[in-house]
Design a protein around this motif. Structure first.
Motif, PDB file in Angstrom:
ATOM      1  N   ASP A   1       0.806  -1.085   0.052  1.00 38.04           N
ATOM      2  CA  ASP A   1      -0.236   0.059  -0.106  1.00 38.04           C
ATOM      3  C   ASP A   1       0.946   1.324  -0.138  1.00 38.04           C
ATOM      4  O   ASP A   1       0.432   2.200  -0.730  1.00 38.04           O
ATOM      5  N   LEU A   2       2.129   1.241   1.053  1.00 31.80           N
ATOM      6  CA  LEU A   2       2.784   2.383   0.974  1.00 31.80           C
ATOM      7  C   LEU A   2       3.322   2.607  -0.403  1.00 31.80           C
ATOM      8  O   LEU A   2       3.430   3.860  -0.803  1.00 31.80           O
ATOM      9  N   ALA A   3       4.388   1.756  -1.053  1.00 31.60           N
ATOM     10  CA  ALA A   3       4.738   1.702  -2.531  1.00 31.60           C
ATOM     11  C   ALA A   3       3.630   2.172  -3.395  1.00 31.60           C
ATOM     12  O   ALA A   3       3.974   3.047  -4.248  1.00 31.60           O
ATOM     13  N   GLN A   4       2.464   1.536  -3.472  1.00 24.17           N
ATOM     14  CA  GLN A   4       1.357   2.149  -4.481  1.00 24.17           C
ATOM     15  C   GLN A   4       0.957   3.609  -4.293  1.00 24.17           C
ATOM     16  O   GLN A   4       0.779   4.308  -5.353  1.00 24.17           O
TER      17      GLN A   4
ATOM     18  N   GLN B   1       1.469   6.381  -6.891  1.00 23.68           N
ATOM     19  CA  GLN B   1       0.322   7.339  -7.320  1.00 23.68           C
ATOM     20  C   GLN B   1       0.316   8.653  -7.175  1.00 23.68           C
ATOM     21  O   GLN B   1      -0.356   9.689  -7.959  1.00 23.68           O
ATOM     22  N   ARG B   2       0.882   9.120  -6.000  1.00 27.14           N
ATOM     23  CA  ARG B   2       1.042  10.335  -5.734  1.00 27.14           C
ATOM     24  C   ARG B   2       1.718  11.256  -6.801  1.00 27.14           C
ATOM     25  O   ARG B   2       1.339  12.518  -7.172  1.00 27.14           O
TER      26      ARG B   2
ATOM     27  N   LEU C   1      -4.974  13.685   0.889  1.00 27.08           N
ATOM     28  CA  LEU C   1      -5.516  12.343   1.242  1.00 27.08           C
ATOM     29  C   LEU C   1      -4.538  11.245   1.543  1.00 27.08           C
ATOM     30  O   LEU C   1      -4.246  10.521   2.198  1.00 27.08           O
ATOM     31  N   ILE C   2      -3.913  11.283   0.028  1.00 29.75           N
ATOM     32  CA  ILE C   2      -2.746  10.303  -0.114  1.00 29.75           C
ATOM     33  C   ILE C   2      -1.571  10.440   0.802  1.00 29.75           C
ATOM     34  O   ILE C   2      -1.110   9.637   1.450  1.00 29.75           O
ATOM     35  N   ASP C   3      -1.287  11.774   1.151  1.00 27.71           N
ATOM     36  CA  ASP C   3      -0.053  11.982   1.901  1.00 27.71           C
ATOM     37  C   ASP C   3      -0.578  11.722   3.471  1.00 27.71           C
ATOM     38  O   ASP C   3       0.271  11.202   4.097  1.00 27.71           O
ATOM     39  N   GLU C   4      -1.674  11.935   3.718  1.00 26.47           N
ATOM     40  CA  GLU C   4      -2.328  11.309   5.298  1.00 26.47           C
ATOM     41  C   GLU C   4      -2.029   9.726   5.324  1.00 26.47           C
ATOM     42  O   GLU C   4      -1.642   9.493   6.410  1.00 26.47           O
ATOM     43  N   ARG C   5      -2.459   9.272   4.177  1.00 24.35           N
ATOM     44  CA  ARG C   5      -2.501   7.884   4.346  1.00 24.35           C
ATOM     45  C   ARG C   5      -1.219   7.391   4.373  1.00 24.35           C
ATOM     46  O   ARG C   5      -0.722   6.222   5.241  1.00 24.35           O
TER      47      ARG C   5
ATOM     48  N   PRO D   1      11.583  -0.860  -8.512  1.00 24.85           N
ATOM     49  CA  PRO D   1      11.117   0.308  -8.241  1.00 24.85           C
ATOM     50  C   PRO D   1      11.538   0.891  -6.941  1.00 24.85           C
ATOM     51  O   PRO D   1      11.711   0.050  -5.885  1.00 24.85           O
ATOM     52  N   THR D   2      12.389   2.068  -6.926  1.00 24.02           N
ATOM     53  CA  THR D   2      12.882   2.654  -5.568  1.00 24.02           C
ATOM     54  C   THR D   2      11.604   2.630  -4.531  1.00 24.02           C
ATOM     55  O   THR D   2      12.154   2.597  -3.114  1.00 24.02           O
ATOM     56  N   ASP D   3      10.277   2.828  -4.722  1.00 27.50           N
ATOM     57  CA  ASP D   3       9.258   2.897  -3.712  1.00 27.50           C
ATOM     58  C   ASP D   3       9.332   1.646  -3.225  1.00 27.50           C
ATOM     59  O   ASP D   3       9.061   1.669  -1.824  1.00 27.50           O
ATOM     60  N   LEU D   4       9.569   0.525  -3.863  1.00 28.08           N
ATOM     61  CA  LEU D   4       9.454  -0.845  -3.276  1.00 28.08           C
ATOM     62  C   LEU D   4      10.606  -1.060  -2.321  1.00 28.08           C
ATOM     63  O   LEU D   4      10.279  -1.656  -1.353  1.00 28.08           O
TER      64      LEU D   4
END
Length: 441
Positions: A137-140, A144-145, A179-183, A273-276
Motif C-alpha cells: 500500500d505504501l509503495a502504491q 500514485q501521488r 488524502l494520499i499524504d495523510e494515508r 522500483p525505488t518505492d518498493l
C-alpha cells in the motif's frame, strides 16, 4: 446464464486482453540483456497478474519523445491494433513519466501501465500478511501521488480488478494529494510498529540464538522451492515471478545437529522500483541480520549473469556489511534443466570454489552438500572460548561437544577445562543456559 456470453452480453469470466511492448532504447540502456530477453521477462510479469496477452513485441525507439516516449507513427500503428483487437491494457516495459502515461492513454484509448505499475500490481495481488499489504500500500500510494492529475476522465471506462487495473470509482482516482499524504503518514507509522515488532523478535532470537541463513536471489530463481526442500515445508512456490513476497523463517538442523534459522525473502528484479525498496526495507532487514547469505541463482536462465549483477545492486542498496557479502554462498540452482555438457562444465567450476555449489531444489541434488557448506562457513565464523566445567555438570560438557569443535580438553580435580571453537551465538546461549562464564585471561 451466469458467465455465458450472449448477444449484447459480456463474459464476466473473460480475461482482460492486453499487449506488452518493450521499448528498445539502445542509446539510453546500460543493460547487458538483449531486448528480446527483456521482453520475455515483461511478458512473464504480465502473465503473473493473469492477463490474456494478445501480443508482445520489441519496439525500437531511436528518439524518445518527452511527451509520449514513442513517435506518432508507432502510436497510430498500435491504436489501430488496439481498436481492432479490443485491447484494454497496454503494458510498456519501462518507467513512464506521468505525462507520457496520460498521453499514451489518450492516444490509444486504453489503460497504460508502465513497468513500475506492473510490478506494484503483482505485489498487490501476492501480499498475504498484514505487513506485506502495508508495504505494498505504501509503495502504491507513493507511486500514485506522482501521477495525480487534474482530470482522470481518460480512465472513465468501468473495468473490474484492483489496484492499477481498476476504473474510476477506485481509491486512487477519487482521493487527492492531501488524502494520499495523510494515508502515507499512517502507513509509515504502522510499518514503524512492524519494524519494532521485528526487532523484538530478533532480540528474542538472540536470547535463544541460532545462526540466521537468508536466501536471496532474482525472482523465480527457485528460492522457495529450495526452502521447502530443506525445511520440509509447503511455502507457496510456483513458476511465477514474485511467488514469494512475505518473509518466511523455519528452523533447520545441520548434519552436526546444530540448528539454524533459514529465511526465505522476496525475489529481486532489474529496475526494482525505488518505492518498493523503501517500503520493503523492514522485511529486507532480515537479510542484514543474517550470519550467512545464500544467493540462489537460476543457472539455466540465459540472463543468469545479468540477474546476478541486479541482485548485487539491491544488496548494495541495503548497505550490507562487507563481512556478510564476503561470506555469501552462491547456489547454482536448476541443474536439472541443464544440458549434460553445461552441467559438467559448471560442476568443474563450482568444485574449484568453496562458496559455490551446483544443485537442483526439484530433485534434491546437491542439497546435502549445501548444508555441509553452510556448516563450514559458520565454523569459520567461530571464536575460541575456554570454559571450566564442573564434573557435576555433565550436561554442560555434552552440550559444548554437540555445538562446537573441541580444540583441547584437560581434566582437573574439580572439573574439566575445555578450549572450544564455537560461534558467538552458541557461546552466549551456553552461558545463559548453564550459568558458566568463559575463562578470561
Amino acid at each position: 446464464m451466469g458467465s455465458q456470453q450472449t448477444d449484447g452480453g459480456v463474459d464476466r469470466d473473460k480475461k482482460v486482453r492486453a499487449i506488452v511492448l518493450h521499448p528498445e532504447l539502445k542509446k539510453f540502456s546500460s543493460s547487458s540483456r538483449t531486448p528480446e530477453a527483456r521482453l520475455e521477462e515483461a511478458y512473464g510479469l504480465a502473465l503473473a497478474i493473469d492477463l490474456e496477452i494478445v501480443l508482445h513485441e520489441v519496439v525500437k525507439v531511436s528518439r524518445p519523445k518527452p511527451s509520449t516516449l514513442f513517435g506518432s507513427g508507432i502510436i497510430d500503428k498500435f491504436h489501430e491494433y488496439i481498436h481492432d483487437n479490443e485491447i484494454e491494457v497496454v503494458i510498456v516495459d519501462t518507467a513512464l513519466t506521468p505525462v507520457q502515461q496520460r498521453n499514451l492513454e489518450n492516444g490509444w484509448e486504453a489503460k497504460v501501465i508502465d513497468r513500475t505499475g506492473l510490478i506494484l500490481e503483482i505485489f498487490g495481488e501476492r501480499a498475504r500478511t498484514k505487513e506485506g499489504k502495508l508495504q505494498v500500500d505504501l509503495a502504491q500510494l507513493s507511486y500514485q501521488r506522482s501521477r495525480l492529475v487534474r482530470s482522470w476522465t481518460h480512465l472513465e471506462r468501468q473495468r473490474g480488478g484492483a489496484g492499477f487495473m481498476g476504473g474510476p470509482g477506485e481509491r486512487q482516482i477519487e482521493i487527492d494529494r492531501r488524502l494520499i499524504d495523510e494515508r502515507i503518514v499512517r502507513l509509515k507509522s504502522d510499518l514503524e510498529l512492524v519494524k519494532k515488532t521485528r526487532e523484538l523478535h530478533r532480540s528474542a532470537r538472540r536470547k535463544v540464538p541460532f545462526p540466521i541463513v537468508s536466501l536471496v536471489g532474482y525472482t523465480n530463481a527457485g528460492k522457495s522451492t529450495l526452502f521447502n526442500r530443506l525445511t520440509h515445508s509447503d511455502v507457496f512456490a510456483e513458476d511465477l515471478l514474485f511467488a514469494t513476497l512475505d518473509p518466511t523463517m523455519r528452523r533447520v538442523t545441520l548434519p552436526s545437529g546444530r540448528e539454524i534459522i533459514l529465511s526465505d525473502t522476496v525475489g529481486f528484479i532489474s529496475e526494482l522500483p525505488t518505492d518498493l525498496i523503501a517500503s520493503f526495507r523492514a522485511t529486507l532487514e532480515e537479510v542484514r541480520e543474517a550470519n550467512v547469505l545464500v544467493h540462489v541463482r537460476d543457472v539455466s536462465h540465459e540472463d543468469t549473469d545479468a540477474q546476478k549483477e541486479d541482485v548485487k545492486s539491491v544488496l548494495k542498496d541495503l548497505e550490507l556489511d562487507q563481512d556478510i557479502q564476503d561470506s555469501m554462498i552462491e547456489v547454482w540452482n536448476k541443474s536439472d534443466l541443464l544440458s549434460d555438457e553445461t552441467k559438467t562444465s559448471l560442476e568443474i567450476q563450482s568444485s574449484n570454489n568453496q562458496t559455490t555449489l551446483l544443485c537442483s531444489a526439484i530433485t534434491g541434488e546437491g542439497c546435502d552438500d549445501f548444508l555441509d557448506m553452510v556448516e563450514q562457513l559458520l565454523d569459520a565464523q567461530n571464536l575460541v572460548y575456554e570454559f571450566e566445567v564442573p564434573y557435576s555438570d555433565g550436561a554442560a560438557l555434552s552440550w559444548l561437544h554437540d555445538h562446537g569443535n573441541v580444540i583441547e580438553q584437560k581434566h582437573h580435580e574439580d572439573g574439566v577445562w575445555i578450549s572450544i571453537s564455537i560461534s558467538q551465538a552458541d557461546a552466549d546461549k551456553f552461558t545463559s543456559k548453564f550459568d558458566i562464564l568463559p575463562d578470561i585471561d
